[in-house]
Design an enzyme around this catalytic site. Sequence first.
Site, PDB file in Angstrom:
ATOM      1  CB  THR A 107      -9.176 -27.101 -18.024  1.00 35.23           C
ATOM      2  OG1 THR A 107      -8.327 -27.396 -19.136  1.00 35.23           O
ATOM      3  CG2 THR A 107     -10.102 -28.258 -17.773  1.00 35.23           C
ATOM      4  CG  HIS A 108     -11.345 -23.007 -23.389  1.00 32.68           C
ATOM      5  ND1 HIS A 108     -12.655 -23.286 -23.698  1.00 32.68           N
ATOM      6  CD2 HIS A 108     -10.833 -22.383 -24.474  1.00 32.68           C
ATOM      7  CE1 HIS A 108     -12.913 -22.842 -24.921  1.00 32.68           C
ATOM      8  NE2 HIS A 108     -11.824 -22.293 -25.419  1.00 32.68           N
ATOM      9  N   GLY A 142     -18.268 -14.119 -17.809  1.00 34.91           N
ATOM     10  CA  GLY A 142     -18.191 -14.201 -19.264  1.00 34.91           C
ATOM     11  C   GLY A 142     -17.963 -15.634 -19.744  1.00 34.91           C
ATOM     12  CB  THR A 143     -18.304 -17.266 -22.997  1.00 37.27           C
ATOM     13  OG1 THR A 143     -19.711 -17.095 -22.772  1.00 37.27           O
ATOM     14  CG2 THR A 143     -18.061 -18.645 -23.597  1.00 37.27           C
ATOM     15  CG  ASP A 144     -14.429 -20.316 -22.457  1.00 36.90           C
ATOM     16  OD1 ASP A 144     -14.603 -20.988 -21.420  1.00 36.90           O
ATOM     17  OD2 ASP A 144     -14.865 -20.665 -23.566  1.00 36.90           O
TER      18      ASP A 144
HETATM   19  C1  GRF Z   1     -11.424 -30.955 -22.497  1.00 44.17           C
HETATM   20  O1  GRF Z   1     -10.664 -30.627 -23.641  1.00 44.17           O
HETATM   21  C2  GRF Z   1     -12.060 -29.733 -21.901  1.00 44.17           C
HETATM   22  O2  GRF Z   1     -11.244 -28.611 -21.872  1.00 44.17           O
HETATM   23  C3  GRF Z   1     -13.191 -29.540 -22.861  1.00 44.17           C
HETATM   24  O3  GRF Z   1     -13.716 -30.841 -23.034  1.00 44.17           O
HETATM   25  C4  GRF Z   1     -12.660 -31.777 -22.854  1.00 44.17           C
HETATM   26  C5  GRF Z   1     -13.078 -32.717 -21.748  1.00 44.17           C
HETATM   27  O4  GRF Z   1     -12.518 -33.970 -21.906  1.00 44.17           O
HETATM   28  N1  GRF Z   1     -14.145 -28.564 -22.378  1.00 44.17           N
HETATM   29  P1  GRF Z   1     -12.851 -35.177 -20.904  1.00 44.17           P
HETATM   30  O5  GRF Z   1     -14.361 -35.344 -20.831  1.00 44.17           O
HETATM   31  O6  GRF Z   1     -12.275 -34.832 -19.551  1.00 44.17           O
HETATM   32  O7  GRF Z   1     -12.170 -36.364 -21.492  1.00 44.17           O
END
Ligand code: GRF
Length: 199
Positions: A107-108, A142-144
């Site tokens: 998730t990004h 790749g990256t994302d």
């Molecule tokens: C999220 O926004 C994720 O997409 C990003 O870092 C954050 C992680 O948050 N790579 P947490 O550690 O789960 O609170």
Amino acid sequence: MRVVVLVSGTGSLLQALLNASVDPDYGVQVVAVGADRAGIEALARAERSGVPTFIERVGDYPNRQLWDAALAARVAQFQPDLVISAGFLKLVGHDFLVAFGDRFINTHPSLLPAFPGAHPVRDALAYGNTVTGATVFFVDAGTDTGPIIEQRAVSIQPQDTEASLHERIKQVEREMLVEVVGRLARQSWTITGRNVTLR
Ligand code: GRF
């Protein structure tokens, strides 16, 4: 569905998955939580839920490839159906993707392909966007860049800071991740090129 979650930070996404998986109807069991570093809140959250944890530090291996192979082997011990990168701040390599490439999601906090990389929230603010969001996708080399499963939008307010905007995105991210993982538990999926189909 057996799930291994990889983390590097506070683990609020992990917590949302742990909370949801208490309900047997959700169909998901978090069988292990892995990290690339010690002393993080995400590992404490796993321990409080009685979920086994492990740590694989890049610095403990002579090179990145050996770390990647060790991480893949460690995750494989838990026989996951799905591996989730939830705030895991490392890119995996060839061995990990060979083992889990079609069942490894991330998730990004941006609407990919906008703002990939390490600072998507800062980058969206700096660009002057008025909308950003979050993306759940299958990880590729790749990256994302991997095939997108779902995206949700979040408005940017004029007074937003990186922290305030990231927190609002994370609220949406938590909800979306829990829903997507639940769907993956109940349905089978196919990845054809960039298209993900659930049935
Ligand atoms: C999220 O926004 C994720 O997409 C990003 O870092 C954050 C992680 O948050 N790579 P947490 O550690 O789960 O609170």
